[in-house]
Design an enzyme around this catalytic site. Sequence first.
Site, PDB file in Angstrom:
ATOM      1  N   LYS A   1     -44.958  23.110 -39.349  1.00 32.05           N
ATOM      2  CA  LYS A   1     -44.146  24.319 -38.521  1.00 32.05           C
ATOM      3  C   LYS A   1     -42.744  23.351 -37.701  1.00 32.05           C
ATOM      4  CE  LYS A   1     -45.536  26.660 -34.177  1.00 32.05           C
ATOM      5  NZ  LYS A   1     -46.626  27.078 -33.266  1.00 32.05           N
TER       6      LYS A   1
ATOM      7  N   LYS B   1     -40.728  20.068 -31.754  1.00 33.26           N
ATOM      8  CA  LYS B   1     -39.818  19.073 -31.272  1.00 33.26           C
ATOM      9  C   LYS B   1     -40.471  17.868 -31.129  1.00 33.26           C
ATOM     10  CE  LYS B   1     -41.770  20.686 -27.113  1.00 33.26           C
ATOM     11  NZ  LYS B   1     -42.196  22.051 -26.434  1.00 33.26           N
TER      12      LYS B   1
ATOM     13  N   LYS C   1     -56.086  17.110 -30.252  1.00 30.12           N
ATOM     14  CA  LYS C   1     -55.322  16.689 -29.141  1.00 30.12           C
ATOM     15  C   LYS C   1     -56.102  15.567 -28.619  1.00 30.12           C
ATOM     16  CE  LYS C   1     -52.579  20.454 -27.066  1.00 30.12           C
ATOM     17  NZ  LYS C   1     -51.912  20.971 -25.913  1.00 30.12           N
TER      18      LYS C   1
END
Length: 342
Positions: free
Chosen positions: A206, A209, A122
């Site tokens: 995967k 969204k 991240k």
Amino acid sequence: MAENAPSKSTPIRRVFSGIQPSGKLTLGNYLGAMRNFVKLQHQAECYFCVVDLHALTVPQDPKELYQNTLDLARLYVAAGIDPNVATIFVQSHNPDHAQMGWLMEVSSYFGEMSRMTQFKDKARKAEVVTTGLFTYPALMAADILLYQATHVPVGEDQKQHLELTRDIAIRLNRRFQEEFFTVPEPYIPPQKAGGRIMSLQDPTSKMSKSASDPNSYILLSDPPDVIRKKIKRAVTDMDREVRYDEKNKPGISNLMVILSLCTGQSLDEIAGKYDGYGQFKKDVAEAVVATLEPIQKRFKELSEPGIIEEILAKGAEKAEAASRPTLKGFMERLGMVPRRTL
Ligand code: TRP
């Protein structure tokens, strides 16, 4: 196909899980996570949390965070979690999380925190890297240990955080020379299919969204026609065979898993049924529409003012009643002077 059977070592007594109220939820979140929560509520004492403190580790628009927090709580209920059976609450409504979070920060080491791969991932991509993004796993450990959870349903991406939580619990138990904290185990659902719902456009990754192409995911809020269109456009392969083969036919395999989870048919049953993809895709689309329809209907009902707010008010009380003894006992063992009421 049966993968990891549920752990033999500890019976499932208490379950804690959290989902971040960041952005919309997908069919993957429902089939992969929430559906299992619905089953678990009858097997164990369950705490399902909207982890807004975790969401704040990255920049959030205040209006969106507010809406997403209430919507996620509504979705827990709409998906079938009964607030009279399980506890549904917002993380920040129980102040014990923030306090325990700090105590976990001082119970964990900079070195072990620095090894968390999700942070490294991240941090590489993010524009701003908050201190909280780094200490995020300490707060997650706090969530879990506060409730003495025996089991935590987590996806692959959270396993390392759970491992850290276990390490902290074991270390503290050793220091206190008693089994004060329950050492939590990952909960892996008995059936394999459904652990991972893949992208409709790139079935090797995967369903998420945050993908740039909305055709790659189905939102739980998508209307029937949008669902039909997205499934029609789902990436498949060149032959005409409906057969489960993750490696060579990831797109078809993913759609088979979706159909299987929505209808209860086994993958073998599905494989024998079709020649060609046309009817198969139509059936997948209708199965998804039928699965989401009642959830969307309940979600709408739960959007009447006051309903979810009341559920969350009760949830916060139940959560605090469950976590407070752990927090107090921990602070006592650390040598902290308890506050006396006048
Ligand atoms: N980190 C989890 C995620 O992003 C969310 C989470 C926070 C969580 N606290 C938790 C999950 C405690 C399980 C248990 O998916």
